[in-house]
Motif scaffolding. Structure first.
Motif, short mmCIF file in Angstrom:
data_model
loop_
_atom_site.label_atom_id
_atom_site.label_comp_id
_atom_site.label_asym_id
_atom_site.label_seq_id
_atom_site.Cartn_x
_atom_site.Cartn_y
_atom_site.Cartn_z
N ALA A 54 55.56 37.74 15.07
CA ALA A 54 56.83 38.31 14.63
C ALA A 54 57.13 39.65 15.28
O ALA A 54 58.29 40.01 15.51
CB ALA A 54 56.84 38.47 13.11
N VAL A 55 56.06 40.41 15.59
CA VAL A 55 56.23 41.75 16.15
C VAL A 55 55.46 41.81 17.47
O VAL A 55 54.24 41.99 17.49
CB VAL A 55 55.73 42.83 15.17
CG1 VAL A 55 56.02 44.22 15.73
CG2 VAL A 55 56.36 42.66 13.79
N GLY A 56 56.17 41.63 18.58
CA GLY A 56 55.54 41.62 19.90
C GLY A 56 55.35 43.02 20.46
O GLY A 56 55.90 43.99 19.95
N MET A 57 54.55 43.11 21.52
CA MET A 57 54.24 44.41 22.12
C MET A 57 54.29 44.34 23.64
O MET A 57 53.78 43.40 24.24
CB MET A 57 52.83 44.85 21.67
CG MET A 57 52.31 46.11 22.34
SD MET A 57 53.00 47.64 21.67
CE MET A 57 51.87 47.94 20.30
N VAL A 58 54.92 45.36 24.25
CA VAL A 58 54.88 45.56 25.69
C VAL A 58 54.22 46.91 25.92
O VAL A 58 54.64 47.93 25.36
CB VAL A 58 56.30 45.55 26.30
CG1 VAL A 58 56.25 45.89 27.79
CG2 VAL A 58 56.95 44.19 26.09
N PHE A 59 53.18 46.92 26.76
CA PHE A 59 52.37 48.12 26.90
C PHE A 59 52.85 49.02 28.04
O PHE A 59 53.71 48.65 28.85
CB PHE A 59 50.91 47.73 27.13
CG PHE A 59 50.30 47.01 25.96
CD1 PHE A 59 49.74 47.70 24.91
CD2 PHE A 59 50.32 45.62 25.90
CE1 PHE A 59 49.18 47.04 23.83
CE2 PHE A 59 49.77 44.94 24.83
CZ PHE A 59 49.20 45.66 23.78
N GLN A 60 52.25 50.21 28.08
CA GLN A 60 52.62 51.21 29.09
C GLN A 60 52.36 50.70 30.49
O GLN A 60 53.21 50.83 31.37
CB GLN A 60 51.82 52.49 28.82
CG GLN A 60 52.11 53.62 29.81
CD GLN A 60 51.33 54.88 29.43
OE1 GLN A 60 50.59 54.91 28.45
NE2 GLN A 60 51.52 55.93 30.20
N LYS A 61 51.21 50.11 30.71
CA LYS A 61 50.86 49.58 32.03
C LYS A 61 51.11 48.08 32.05
O LYS A 61 50.62 47.35 31.17
CB LYS A 61 49.39 49.86 32.34
CG LYS A 61 48.97 49.41 33.73
CD LYS A 61 47.50 49.74 33.98
CE LYS A 61 47.05 49.25 35.36
NZ LYS A 61 45.62 49.55 35.61
N PRO A 62 51.88 47.58 33.00
CA PRO A 62 52.11 46.13 33.06
C PRO A 62 50.78 45.38 33.12
O PRO A 62 49.88 45.75 33.87
CB PRO A 62 52.91 45.95 34.36
CG PRO A 62 53.52 47.28 34.63
CD PRO A 62 52.56 48.30 34.10
N ASN A 63 50.66 44.33 32.33
CA ASN A 63 49.39 43.60 32.25
C ASN A 63 49.58 42.09 32.34
O ASN A 63 49.14 41.35 31.44
CB ASN A 63 48.63 43.97 30.98
CG ASN A 63 49.42 43.63 29.71
OD1 ASN A 63 50.63 43.42 29.76
ND2 ASN A 63 48.73 43.58 28.59
#
Length: 289
Positions: free
Chosen positions: A117-126
């Motif tokens: 339900a709650v996705g995450m995109v991080f600082q460094k592309p992974n």
């Protein structure tokens, strides 16, 4: 029970219908947009308190920017919103995180459901380097046990890459390695991968900090478009970016070894032009931080 027995079939995206008066706000994909609310959130790492009674409502279909100097608890707060904080062995938490009124930390709320339900995109592309662009987008389906036909998967790949602002650049090389893309393209691929599981909220932890100005502009345009479909919460140290993309801001501060608190929050334009607290004015105008 076999793996197939536990999986669910990917549902089609329903057509959007006009909302009735008083009905929940609907996104561009026809689903009701979700609000997120933190109530009296306090967090520790071991004996060190890093956040103290933080309360914030992140409205449905809006972009909320978390701003403040390094070390004030913004990223910790962001990770609390999808239960990543609990992965740290010494971490502890008090308070509630409500997704449309349901507490994500309720024992009845499964961790996999919270992450879906709650996705995450991080600082460094992974992106997953050993996977193709197509496989990267579809990776979330395997992790969440979602089953889809080949044609549904093809449609999903195109849909998510389009929503991530990347389709036109990669549509002729979907089987190429995801790790072979540029930094900005990799970040948009990670956004597309997050969207494939149809989250209600998308968290973004400084998603443009490692990108050039052109890639940053594209990511910002993508965020504005995605806010029609998902609620977005972004951590950024770039005040110009916060002013450009967000609808509301929350200013975090931790002074003299004290835990992080929200000094002020509200409409972005008002926060930058008419802040109520002098510390907010000093920060947004670059006098410290």
């Amino acid at each position: 029970m076999t793996l197939d027995d536990r999986t669910t079939v990917l549902p089609p995206v329903p057509p959007q219908a006009p909302a009735a008066p008083g009905a929940p706000l609907d996104g561009a994909d026809g689903r009701s947009l979700a609000s997120l609310e933190a109530r009296e959130v306090t967090a520790w790492f071991g004996d060190r308190k890093v956040l103290d009674r933080v309360s914030l409502t992140m409205p449905a279909g809006r972009i909320t920017a978390l701003i403040g100097p390094s070390g004030c608890g913004k990223s910790t707060f962001l990770r609390i919103l999808n239960r990543m904080h609990e992965l740290v062995p010494s971490a502890a938490l008090a308070g509630e995180v409500l997704l449309d009124g349901d507490d994500l930390y309720d024992p009845q709320f499964k961790l996999t459901d919270a992450r879906r339900a709650v996705g995450m995109v991080f600082q460094k592309p992974n992106p997953f380097p050993a996977m193709s662009i197509r496989e990267n987008v579809l990776a979330g389906l395997k992790l969440t046990g979602t089953r889809a036909s080949r044609s549904d998967k093809d449609d999903l790949v195109e849909q998510c890459l389009t929503r991530g602002g990347l389709w036109n650049e990669v549509k002729d090389r979907l089987d190429a390695p995801g790790g072979g893309l540029s930094g900005g393209q990799q970040q948009r691929l990670c956004i597309a991968r997050s969207l494939a599981i149809r989250p209600k909220v998308l968290l973004m932890d400084e998603p443009c900090s490692a990108l050039d100005p052109t890639s940053t502009r594209v990511i910002e345009e993508t965020m504005k478009e995605l806010a029609q479909e998902v609620t977005i919460v972004i951590v950024t140290h770039n005040m110009q970016q916060a002013a450009r993309v967000s609808d509301q801001c929350a200013f975090f501060l931790a002074a003299h070894g004290t835990p992080g608190v929200i000094v002020e929050h509200g409409d972005t334009e008002a926060m930058f032009s008419r802040p109520r607290d002098q510390r907010t004015a000093d920060y947004v105008h670059g006098r410290f931080g």
